[in-house]
Design an enzyme around this catalytic site. Sequence first.
Site, PDB file in Angstrom:
ATOM      1  N   PHE A 150     -21.011   8.719 -17.391  1.00  0.00           N
ATOM      2  CA  PHE A 150     -21.558   8.937 -18.718  1.00  0.00           C
ATOM      3  C   PHE A 150     -22.202  10.326 -18.755  1.00  0.00           C
ATOM      4  O   PHE A 150     -23.390  10.481 -19.010  1.00  0.00           O
ATOM      5  CB  PHE A 150     -22.577   7.849 -19.072  1.00  0.00           C
ATOM      6  CG  PHE A 150     -21.993   6.463 -19.100  1.00  0.00           C
ATOM      7  CD1 PHE A 150     -21.352   5.993 -20.226  1.00  0.00           C
ATOM      8  CD2 PHE A 150     -22.058   5.643 -17.979  1.00  0.00           C
ATOM      9  CE1 PHE A 150     -20.798   4.713 -20.249  1.00  0.00           C
ATOM     10  CE2 PHE A 150     -21.520   4.371 -17.994  1.00  0.00           C
ATOM     11  CZ  PHE A 150     -20.879   3.904 -19.133  1.00  0.00           C
ATOM     12  N   ASN A 206     -18.230   5.286 -26.012  1.00  0.00           N
ATOM     13  CA  ASN A 206     -17.763   6.536 -26.599  1.00  0.00           C
ATOM     14  C   ASN A 206     -17.234   6.343 -28.018  1.00  0.00           C
ATOM     15  O   ASN A 206     -17.478   7.164 -28.905  1.00  0.00           O
ATOM     16  CB  ASN A 206     -16.680   7.165 -25.720  1.00  0.00           C
ATOM     17  CG  ASN A 206     -17.266   8.049 -24.640  1.00  0.00           C
ATOM     18  OD1 ASN A 206     -18.482   8.133 -24.489  1.00  0.00           O
ATOM     19  ND2 ASN A 206     -16.418   8.702 -23.871  1.00  0.00           N
ATOM     20  N   LEU A 248     -26.587  11.775 -35.292  1.00  0.00           N
ATOM     21  CA  LEU A 248     -26.703  11.751 -36.750  1.00  0.00           C
ATOM     22  C   LEU A 248     -26.680  13.154 -37.326  1.00  0.00           C
ATOM     23  O   LEU A 248     -27.251  13.408 -38.379  1.00  0.00           O
ATOM     24  CB  LEU A 248     -27.991  11.025 -37.173  1.00  0.00           C
ATOM     25  CG  LEU A 248     -27.995   9.501 -37.078  1.00  0.00           C
ATOM     26  CD1 LEU A 248     -29.315   8.942 -37.591  1.00  0.00           C
ATOM     27  CD2 LEU A 248     -26.831   8.886 -37.843  1.00  0.00           C
ATOM     28  N   CYS A 258     -13.290  14.187 -24.491  1.00  0.00           N
ATOM     29  CA  CYS A 258     -13.489  12.749 -24.278  1.00  0.00           C
ATOM     30  C   CYS A 258     -13.291  11.900 -25.521  1.00  0.00           C
ATOM     31  O   CYS A 258     -12.454  10.996 -25.534  1.00  0.00           O
ATOM     32  CB  CYS A 258     -14.890  12.505 -23.699  1.00  0.00           C
ATOM     33  SG  CYS A 258     -15.128  13.212 -22.057  1.00  0.00           S
ATOM     34  N   ARG A 326     -11.226  22.300 -24.989  1.00  0.00           N
ATOM     35  CA  ARG A 326     -10.399  21.121 -25.235  1.00  0.00           C
ATOM     36  C   ARG A 326     -10.907  20.328 -26.436  1.00  0.00           C
ATOM     37  O   ARG A 326     -12.057  19.950 -26.497  1.00  0.00           O
ATOM     38  CB  ARG A 326     -10.371  20.224 -23.990  1.00  0.00           C
ATOM     39  CG  ARG A 326      -9.615  20.812 -22.824  1.00  0.00           C
ATOM     40  CD  ARG A 326      -9.720  19.912 -21.601  1.00  0.00           C
ATOM     41  NE  ARG A 326     -11.073  19.835 -21.085  1.00  0.00           N
ATOM     42  CZ  ARG A 326     -11.458  19.011 -20.111  1.00  0.00           C
ATOM     43  NH1 ARG A 326     -10.571  18.183 -19.571  1.00  0.00           N
ATOM     44  NH2 ARG A 326     -12.711  19.010 -19.678  1.00  0.00           N
TER      45      ARG A 326
END
Length: 428
Positions: A150, A206, A248, A258, A326
């Site tokens: 994580f 995720n 938020l 990811c 990426r």
Amino acid sequence: MSIHRITVVGAGYVGLTTGACLASFGHRVVCADVDAGKIARLRAGKVDILEAGLPELVAAGLAAGTLAFEVGAAAAVQDAEAVFLCVPTPMAADGTADLSAVASVAAELGALLPAGCVVVNKSTVPVGTAEWVRRLLGRDDVAVVSNPEFLREGSAVHDFLHPDRIVVGSADEPAARRIAELYSPLRAPVVCTNAASAELIKYAANCFLAVKLSYVNAVAELCETFGAEIDAVTAGMGHDPRIGQAFLRPGPGWGGPCLPKDASALLRLAEGRGVRFDLLQAAVDDNARQSRRVVRRLADELGKPLDGARIGLLGLAFKPGTNDLRGSPALQVAELLADAGAEVVAHDPAVHRELPRITVVGDAYLAVKEVDAVLLVTEWPQFRELDWPAVADLMDGGLVFDARNHLDPAVLERSGLRWRGIGRQAAA
């Protein structure tokens, strides 16, 4: 805590961070990678990855003799008690996770692992991968554990050393406990479960964040429609402990290495089992239009066609604190601008490479020279500190579109510039 002999296969940002941090606990760690040039640089203490604190950890591990580097995994596993697989699992053409690197390593190491060794899936992998790897290894005397990471790029070392939780899962509970014990100096909560649950935890976490980001982007669009202020709305939401303040912040869409691939992989997993996941699909679909919305709003605020316009782009990496391109929303925006006929001149503090259809410059002031508008897409703190009156003098136009609500509107307005943001009104 016992000292263990650990091999980490893959020296990317997850593997290198994992290896260096475990070595800092006193474990004997060997990081293996197929890239001989990378290994040579790491042996010399040179870290290619932009990660705060990582070069120092690598240097300390090398000096203490707790961290070493090898070309190829075969030479690194012969006396290992635990082997962490930290290899890439990118998105395949069909949207599933590409497990070819995992399969290759398992096939290579199956006959080489010492009896009693534990193989640890650290990479993000689909549900069922631990059992699949166990079959590939063909070893009844080697356990497989799922131990998802994580780590956020740019703060991976901090995240490893200050985790919210440690997740380990396996059909072999003693093996799972052995892996959990490696992290004992961290004193973090441990979720010890079966492998399928551990694998699903990573995807579920995720993808929940992806949904939350898509939600707040939709709320920001409502704010623009009704004259509301997104900062006030999210502050009011975030004080509710059931919601929280994190994730938020509106922007040009979520990206990176990811969230997009994990959302796609979970959707394919659900589809393969006949489970409808319409909520996640809607979040993905909504995210796909955010970069187009930013470009459309830029054109509306500019008041003239983008064809022939010169746009200064501030930021290229998918987030500040990294040089990773990426899945970068900034690149998606740049492509759309180029498609519309705009000339794009970009600057990012950590990106110094040539890119197709974009002129990349080494200084922010060069990026804003003689542009019709400035578009901020990556919230590097350096951009807040720019001399904005000087920027105003360099620009041909006066529009600064802040797609991250990162800048101080009042500072820009006092500099003679016209600030516009996401889900917010112009400065009074």
